[in-house]
Design a protein around this motif. Structure first.
Motif, PDB file in Angstrom:
ATOM      1  N   ASN A  79      -1.526   3.592   4.098  1.00  0.00           N
ATOM      2  CA  ASN A  79      -0.645   2.604   3.489  1.00  0.00           C
ATOM      3  C   ASN A  79      -0.702   2.619   1.967  1.00  0.00           C
ATOM      4  O   ASN A  79       0.089   1.932   1.310  1.00  0.00           O
ATOM      5  N   ALA A  80      -1.654   3.347   1.388  1.00  0.00           N
ATOM      6  CA  ALA A  80      -1.788   3.353  -0.073  1.00  0.00           C
ATOM      7  C   ALA A  80      -0.652   4.160  -0.694  1.00  0.00           C
ATOM      8  O   ALA A  80      -0.299   5.226  -0.191  1.00  0.00           O
ATOM      9  N   GLY A  86      -9.979  10.304  -0.046  1.00  0.00           N
ATOM     10  CA  GLY A  86     -10.486   9.042   0.487  1.00  0.00           C
ATOM     11  C   GLY A  86     -10.536   7.907  -0.516  1.00  0.00           C
ATOM     12  O   GLY A  86     -11.166   6.881  -0.257  1.00  0.00           O
ATOM     13  N   CYS A  87      -9.903   8.076  -1.691  1.00  0.00           N
ATOM     14  CA  CYS A  87      -9.905   7.011  -2.717  1.00  0.00           C
ATOM     15  C   CYS A  87      -8.463   6.621  -3.068  1.00  0.00           C
ATOM     16  O   CYS A  87      -7.540   7.415  -2.936  1.00  0.00           O
TER      17      CYS A  87
ATOM     18  N   LEU B  93       6.623  -4.961   1.397  1.00  0.00           N
ATOM     19  CA  LEU B  93       5.960  -4.429   2.595  1.00  0.00           C
ATOM     20  C   LEU B  93       6.922  -3.623   3.478  1.00  0.00           C
ATOM     21  O   LEU B  93       6.659  -3.417   4.658  1.00  0.00           O
ATOM     22  N   ASP B  94       8.004  -3.138   2.869  1.00  0.00           N
ATOM     23  CA  ASP B  94       9.004  -2.377   3.627  1.00  0.00           C
ATOM     24  C   ASP B  94       8.385  -1.148   4.289  1.00  0.00           C
ATOM     25  O   ASP B  94       8.833  -0.708   5.341  1.00  0.00           O
ATOM     26  N   ASN B  95       7.351  -0.594   3.663  1.00  0.00           N
ATOM     27  CA  ASN B  95       6.732   0.627   4.214  1.00  0.00           C
ATOM     28  C   ASN B  95       5.337   0.366   4.776  1.00  0.00           C
ATOM     29  O   ASN B  95       4.554   1.291   4.961  1.00  0.00           O
ATOM     30  N   PHE B  96       5.018  -0.907   5.048  1.00  0.00           N
ATOM     31  CA  PHE B  96       3.661  -1.244   5.470  1.00  0.00           C
ATOM     32  C   PHE B  96       3.524  -1.156   6.991  1.00  0.00           C
ATOM     33  O   PHE B  96       4.182  -1.890   7.735  1.00  0.00           O
ATOM     34  N   ILE B  97       2.672  -0.258   7.451  1.00  0.00           N
ATOM     35  CA  ILE B  97       2.364  -0.146   8.880  1.00  0.00           C
ATOM     36  C   ILE B  97       1.017  -0.830   9.071  1.00  0.00           C
ATOM     37  O   ILE B  97      -0.001  -0.350   8.570  1.00  0.00           O
ATOM     38  N   ALA B  98       1.008  -1.960   9.777  1.00  0.00           N
ATOM     39  CA  ALA B  98      -0.235  -2.730   9.879  1.00  0.00           C
ATOM     40  C   ALA B  98      -1.330  -1.909  10.557  1.00  0.00           C
ATOM     41  O   ALA B  98      -1.084  -1.261  11.569  1.00  0.00           O
ATOM     42  N   PRO B  99      -2.540  -1.916   9.981  1.00  0.00           N
ATOM     43  CA  PRO B  99      -3.648  -1.177  10.600  1.00  0.00           C
ATOM     44  C   PRO B  99      -4.369  -1.979  11.679  1.00  0.00           C
ATOM     45  O   PRO B  99      -5.304  -1.473  12.289  1.00  0.00           O
ATOM     46  N   PHE B 321      -0.996  -8.312  -3.766  1.00  0.00           N
ATOM     47  CA  PHE B 321       0.033  -7.254  -3.791  1.00  0.00           C
ATOM     48  C   PHE B 321       0.077  -6.665  -5.195  1.00  0.00           C
ATOM     49  O   PHE B 321       0.720  -7.195  -6.099  1.00  0.00           O
ATOM     50  N   ASP B 322      -0.648  -5.568  -5.363  1.00  0.00           N
ATOM     51  CA  ASP B 322      -0.890  -5.032  -6.704  1.00  0.00           C
ATOM     52  C   ASP B 322      -0.365  -3.609  -6.873  1.00  0.00           C
ATOM     53  O   ASP B 322      -0.571  -2.991  -7.914  1.00  0.00           O
ATOM     54  N   GLY B 323       0.258  -3.069  -5.832  1.00  0.00           N
ATOM     55  CA  GLY B 323       0.788  -1.709  -5.941  1.00  0.00           C
ATOM     56  C   GLY B 323      -0.284  -0.627  -5.868  1.00  0.00           C
ATOM     57  O   GLY B 323      -0.009   0.544  -6.144  1.00  0.00           O
ATOM     58  N   VAL B 324      -1.514  -1.001  -5.486  1.00  0.00           N
ATOM     59  CA  VAL B 324      -2.604  -0.027  -5.448  1.00  0.00           C
ATOM     60  C   VAL B 324      -3.003   0.318  -4.020  1.00  0.00           C
ATOM     61  O   VAL B 324      -3.038   1.484  -3.629  1.00  0.00           O
ATOM     62  N   ARG B 325      -3.308  -0.703  -3.224  1.00  0.00           N
ATOM     63  CA  ARG B 325      -3.922  -0.427  -1.923  1.00  0.00           C
ATOM     64  C   ARG B 325      -2.894  -0.303  -0.797  1.00  0.00           C
ATOM     65  O   ARG B 325      -3.084   0.441   0.145  1.00  0.00           O
TER      66      ARG B 325
END
Lengths: 95, 484
Positions: A79-80, A86-87, B93-99, B321-325
């Motif tokens: 999702n990143a 891995g980072c 979250l348009d591209n967010f696939i929940a883990p 929601f920071d555009g990183v993770r």
């Protein structure tokens, strides 16, 4: 308490939002509409009233003290927006 | 099959009148046929639904009947579903696939429910018309030029159009009850903490609560039985035994004390809405209930208190929601701050940004006492008003919404006017009480709803009152033209 575009710009920076000059005045007007409605709170007699942060004053149940470290890296990283080895990848922050 | 309630469908599955696969295929076909007009689903999970249906048929053949075995349910797109996009109505979250999967979804699946898909909603549940969704507005099946309410607008509209026989929603300030009222369906917001918030994308954590939307109070009782219960993954989820919501649903209501607050019938209230609610009260009186006039003076300040507390909590929750993770990232960021600011500004819609800004301002140095602290003090006054009232009454009843469904676009440029759509529902969230909206008639061809509020953990009582009302009326069985 009416706010101006300078106050909006400061709140936007704190919230890490970008507000362009062409949208600032309209946004400021809308926020002032909301704050004017919110200002009805000033009529309330709240002397000696304790703030209520949570509707139910119940105890929080304790959880069994057990190590749980699920390895979810491979599930989370897809999702990143950008990742490598891995980072998570971000623009350079140290020159 | 689509005009039947979950309770009737459950009996049909057990009697083998039809299979779970036939039932699921029927609703998938209805979604395919009608949802181009309504836009009530963001994602339809047909393949998974059919696989779950086959598993349900095997379970039924083996005699394994659980609470929801073989019954199709649509989940609001605010609940994380592993391997399936979970958008929360946002470009972010348009591209967010929940883990992982939300506890509510998991508990219902454990009871044999089939997920048809994910329903449309206001972005991050912030709205009362479903117009803030990144995926476009949902249309009201009673009049497709009108809004379905929000934020659980997709859930309520898909249910009213009989595209699903059951749905989940969430309610922070009225987001289950107001769309339930505007679409002629039944929706229940449980006591805060009755249902786990794990895997439910957070808006305002001290107010958010998940609940069922159904075609009847009995269906809501069935779904709530599966949804409710303690979850160690949500520290605010209370460790109280789950009630027997179905067992007590048909109890006699003779002697029931109904509180009727003057604040829910203000002088400027639309006369047709007031008359509609009074008709519902008369029906309950006929069954032996007693009406008791009362006052909840601080409730008139619930909208202003809410529009400090909810945005304050949202500004904190949405900092993640920071555009990183995960989620949206802007193109070619020049540095980290540019990445944060542009990702958030491009990823969030206008209403979400307004609320983040109001919350950030209210919490910033120098303004905290005037806004946040004062709003929390008023919150206690509101809670105490209800506590006093519930010493003398068993339930409190009034209109759910001050109006029937309004035209698309009618309030889109006027946030404060939009906020007033929840004037009768918000106090319940601030106090953390359970409340249900049930269909109570049509006004100029559009559904109206009545709200039944109970004391803490009295979901069983309010479901009982709604069920008794529905035994004597047929508003909950009325289907919008074109969807019969």
């Amino acid at each position: 308490m009416a706010i101006d575009t300078r106050v909006v710009a400061r709140a936007a920076h704190l919230a890490r939002l970008q507000v362009d000059d062409n949208e600032s005045a309209e946004l400021c007007g809308r926020l002032n509409d909301i704050l004017a409605m919110v200002d009805q709170l000033q009529q309330a007699d709240v002397d000696g009233v304790a703030p209520l942060a949570h509707p139910l004053e119940v105890h929080q149940p304790l959880r069994e003290d057990r190590v749980r470290e699920p390895d979810v890296r491979d599930k989370v990283l897809p999702n990143a927006p950008a990742s490598e080895d891995g980072c998570f990848l971000v623009p350079r922050v140290i020159d | 099959m689509h005009t039947k309630t979950l309770t009737e469908l459950k009996a049909g599955l057990q009697a083998k009148d039809f299979s779970a696969r036939e039932l699921t295929e029927h609703f998938l076909a209805r979604i395919e046929h009608h949802d181009g007009t309504l836009n009530s689903f963001v994602t339809v999970t047909a393949d998974q639904a059919l696989a779950q249906a086959d598993a349900a048929d095997q379970a039924i053949a083996a005699g394994d009947h659980r609470l929801l075995t073989g019954l199709p349910i649509a989940h609001k797109d605010i609940f994380c579903t592993e391997g399936v996009r979970t958008s929360c109505g946002s470009r972010m979250l348009d591209n967010f696939i929940a883990p992982y999967t939300a506890t509510v979804v998991e508990k219902m699946a454990d009871q044999g429910a089939i997920m048809l898909g994910k329903t449309n909603m206001d972005e991050f549940a912030m709205g009362s018309s479903n117009e803030t969704s990144f995926y476009g507005p949902v249309r009201n099946p009673w009049d497709t030029e009108r809004v379905p309410g929000g934020s659980s607008g997709g859930a309520a509209a898909s249910l009213a159009a009989r595209l699903t026989p059951g749905a989940t929603g969430t309610d922070t300030g009225g987001s289950i009850r107001q769309p339930a009222a505007l679409n002629g369906v039944t929706g229940l917001k449980p006591t805060y903490g009755r249902v786990s918030r794990w895997g439910m994308i957070a808006f305002a954590s001290s107010l958010d609560q998940a609940g069922p939307l159904g075609l009847s109070a009995a269906d809501c009782a069935l779904m709530l039985t599966a949804m409710a219960g303690h979850d160690s993954k949500d520290s605010t989820c209370v460790d109280e035994p789950v009630g027997d919501y179905l067992g007590g649903i048909n109890q006699d209501i003779a002697g029931l004390r109904i509180g009727v607050p003057e604040e829910f019938f203000p002088e400027n209230l639309d006369g047709a809405i007031a008359d509609n609610a009074r008709d519902a009260l008369r029906e309950l009186e006929k069954q032996g209930a007693k009406l008791i006039k009362l006052s909840l003076p601080s409730v008139t300040l619930s909208v202003p208190a809410y529009y400090v507390i909810a945005p304050a909590e949202a500004s904190s929750n949405l900092a993640r929601f920071d555009g990183v993770r995960f989620g949206y990232r802007c193109d070619d960021p020049v540095d980290l701050e540019d990445l944060y600011k542009r990702s958030r500004s491009e990823g969030f819609g206008a209403e979400v940004k307004r609320r983040i800004l109001v919350g950030t301002y209210a919490l910033s140095a120098g303004y905290y006492d005037a806004y946040y602290k004062r709003a929390q003090q008023v919150r206690r006054l509101i809670r105490d008003d209800f506590a006093r009232a519930f010493k003398d009454v068993d339930v409190i009843i009034g209109p759910t919404s001050p109006e029937t469904a309004f035209k698309l676009g009618a309030k889109a440029d006027d946030p404060v006017n939009m906020y007033m759509a929840d004037v009768f529902t918000i106090a319940v969230n601030l106090a953390g009480l359970p409340a249900l909206s049930m269909p109570s008639g049509l006004i100029n061809g559009l559904p109206a709803g009545v709200q039944v509020i109970g004391n803490y953990f009295q979901e069983g009582r309010i479901l009982n009152v709604a069920h008794r009302y529905q035994m004597a009326t047929d508003w909950h069985q009325t289907i919008p033209g074109g969807f019969a």
